[in-house]
Motif scaffolding. Structure first.
Motif, PDB file in Angstrom:
ATOM      1  N   SER A  79      11.535   8.227   4.379  1.00  0.00           N
ATOM      2  CA  SER A  79      11.032   8.156   2.946  1.00  0.00           C
ATOM      3  C   SER A  79      12.354   8.541   1.971  1.00  0.00           C
ATOM      4  O   SER A  79      13.465   8.144   2.460  1.00  0.00           O
ATOM      5  CB  SER A  79      10.098   9.164   2.744  1.00  0.00           C
ATOM      6  OG  SER A  79      10.630  10.441   3.167  1.00  0.00           O
TER       7      SER A  79
ATOM      8  N   GLU B 215       0.995   4.851  -1.299  1.00  0.00           N
ATOM      9  CA  GLU B 215       1.127   6.053  -1.642  1.00  0.00           C
ATOM     10  C   GLU B 215       2.061   6.455  -2.942  1.00  0.00           C
ATOM     11  O   GLU B 215       2.092   7.311  -3.466  1.00  0.00           O
ATOM     12  CB  GLU B 215       1.640   6.930  -0.230  1.00  0.00           C
ATOM     13  CG  GLU B 215       0.768   6.699   0.794  1.00  0.00           C
ATOM     14  CD  GLU B 215       1.275   7.866   1.998  1.00  0.00           C
ATOM     15  OE1 GLU B 215       2.077   8.688   1.923  1.00  0.00           O
ATOM     16  OE2 GLU B 215       0.746   7.426   2.965  1.00  0.00           O
TER      17      GLU B 215
ATOM     18  N   ARG C 123       7.120   7.763  -0.931  1.00  0.00           N
ATOM     19  CA  ARG C 123       6.847   7.400   0.730  1.00  0.00           C
ATOM     20  C   ARG C 123       7.620   6.042   1.189  1.00  0.00           C
ATOM     21  O   ARG C 123       7.929   5.553   2.244  1.00  0.00           O
ATOM     22  CB  ARG C 123       5.236   7.228   0.926  1.00  0.00           C
ATOM     23  CG  ARG C 123       4.816   6.621   2.497  1.00  0.00           C
ATOM     24  CD  ARG C 123       5.466   7.845   3.314  1.00  0.00           C
ATOM     25  NE  ARG C 123       5.372   7.402   4.810  1.00  0.00           N
ATOM     26  CZ  ARG C 123       6.320   6.935   5.547  1.00  0.00           C
ATOM     27  NH1 ARG C 123       7.392   6.718   5.070  1.00  0.00           N
ATOM     28  NH2 ARG C 123       5.992   6.597   6.647  1.00  0.00           N
TER      29      ARG C 123
END
Length: 288
Positions: A165, A246, A190
């Motif tokens: 990430s 995300e 993310r």
């Protein structure tokens, strides 16, 4: 009786004028056209929520175009003629092979010098076979978005693994850029970090955000994850290699996107943030 009729007439006239003014204002509102089809990151679900927010709270008109019949369909995005009326084109594409008549709408838009925005896999929007008459479009990332010209290749455009990430931070020299208004100085995304250095973003681009890979699968260096600039057609550019679904849940990322859309259209960024947008689109990965 006469007073009653006059009152009714004036009320009807007022309503008529109000409707016409509202209609006129809506026609003048900038049109943002979102072009989606990315296989993996659900851009066809996240970007409509951004579009809805723009219409509800910021006075824009929007249109969202999607690959047909689903995100994996690489050769058809109906409705691209909408780009003829667009004030801003936003792309979230990956390895499309659109027919020439559809590409013609994109090319015509780019040649107007109007602004362009891109997310993540738009660095490699197209993937025509070597020798194909449309092969030049494989470099869309470079000539439209100031990014590497496609995946891999001489640009060594790659990432640091799906299990990684990215820690994101504002580049100090860009801290006062309007696009960064209200954006947290640092946040965790993310998206696994894309490598664009050493040759990209193209010369003259302004870097806004830097990314540092967390838990990379290979030796990693920090890379810019958002930048602005002017493309080969003279159009304003905002490009970010973030865009995992995300990421769209993050208020910092939401503000970045809303601010960038205003900036690209030559409008002041919102003085008052309307609040976090409810975006909860799951990551599906590559699906058939």
């Amino acid at each position: 009786m006469a007073k009653s009729i006059l009152s009714t007439f004036l009320l009807i006239l007022f309503i008529h004028i109000t409707i016409n003014e509202s209609f006129a204002q809506s026609k003048k509102a900038p049109l943002v056209v979102f072009v989606t089809g990315d296989h993996e990151y659900s851009g066809e679900h996240t970007l409509p929520l951004i579009a809805a927010e723009l219409e509800k709270n910021y006075g824009f008109r929007t249109k969202v175009l999607k690959a047909y019949p689903d995100q994996n369909a690489e050769k058809d995005i109906p409705g691209l003629e909408a780009l003829k009326d667009a004030d801003l084109a936003v792309f979230y594409l990956r390895w499309r092979q659109l027919p020439k008549d559809q590409l013609d709408y994109i090319e015509a838009y780019l040649k107007t010098g109007k602004p362009v925005m891109g997310f993540r896999t738009s660095t490699h929007s197209f993937n025509y076979p070597k020798g194909h008459e449309l092969e030049k479009w494989n470099a869309f990332g470079e000539f439209a978005l100031n990014s590497p010209p496609g995946w891999g290749g001489k640009a060594a455009h790659t990432h640091y693994g799906h299990e990684s990430s990215t820690d994101v931070s504002i580049i100090p020299a860009a801290a006062k850029h309007p696009i960064l208004t209200g954006v947290a100085p640092s946040f965790h995304a993310r998206s696994w970090l894309y490598r664009v250095l050493p040759d990209y973003p193209t010369k003259g681009s302004e870097w806004l955000l830097m990314g540092k890979s967390v838990n990379p699968d290979k030796a990693a260096i920090e890379n810019p994850v958002a930048w602005t600039g002017t493309n080969s057609f003279g159009g304003k550019v905002f490009m970010t290699t973030l865009g995992h679904p995300e990421d769209f849940q993050l208020e910092a990322f939401q503000r970045l996107v809303i601010n960038a859309i205003h900036w690209e259209l030559g409008k002041p960024v919102p003085k008052k943030w309307k609040g976090k947008i409810d975006i909860n689109v799951p990551y599906r990965g590559m699906t058939k």
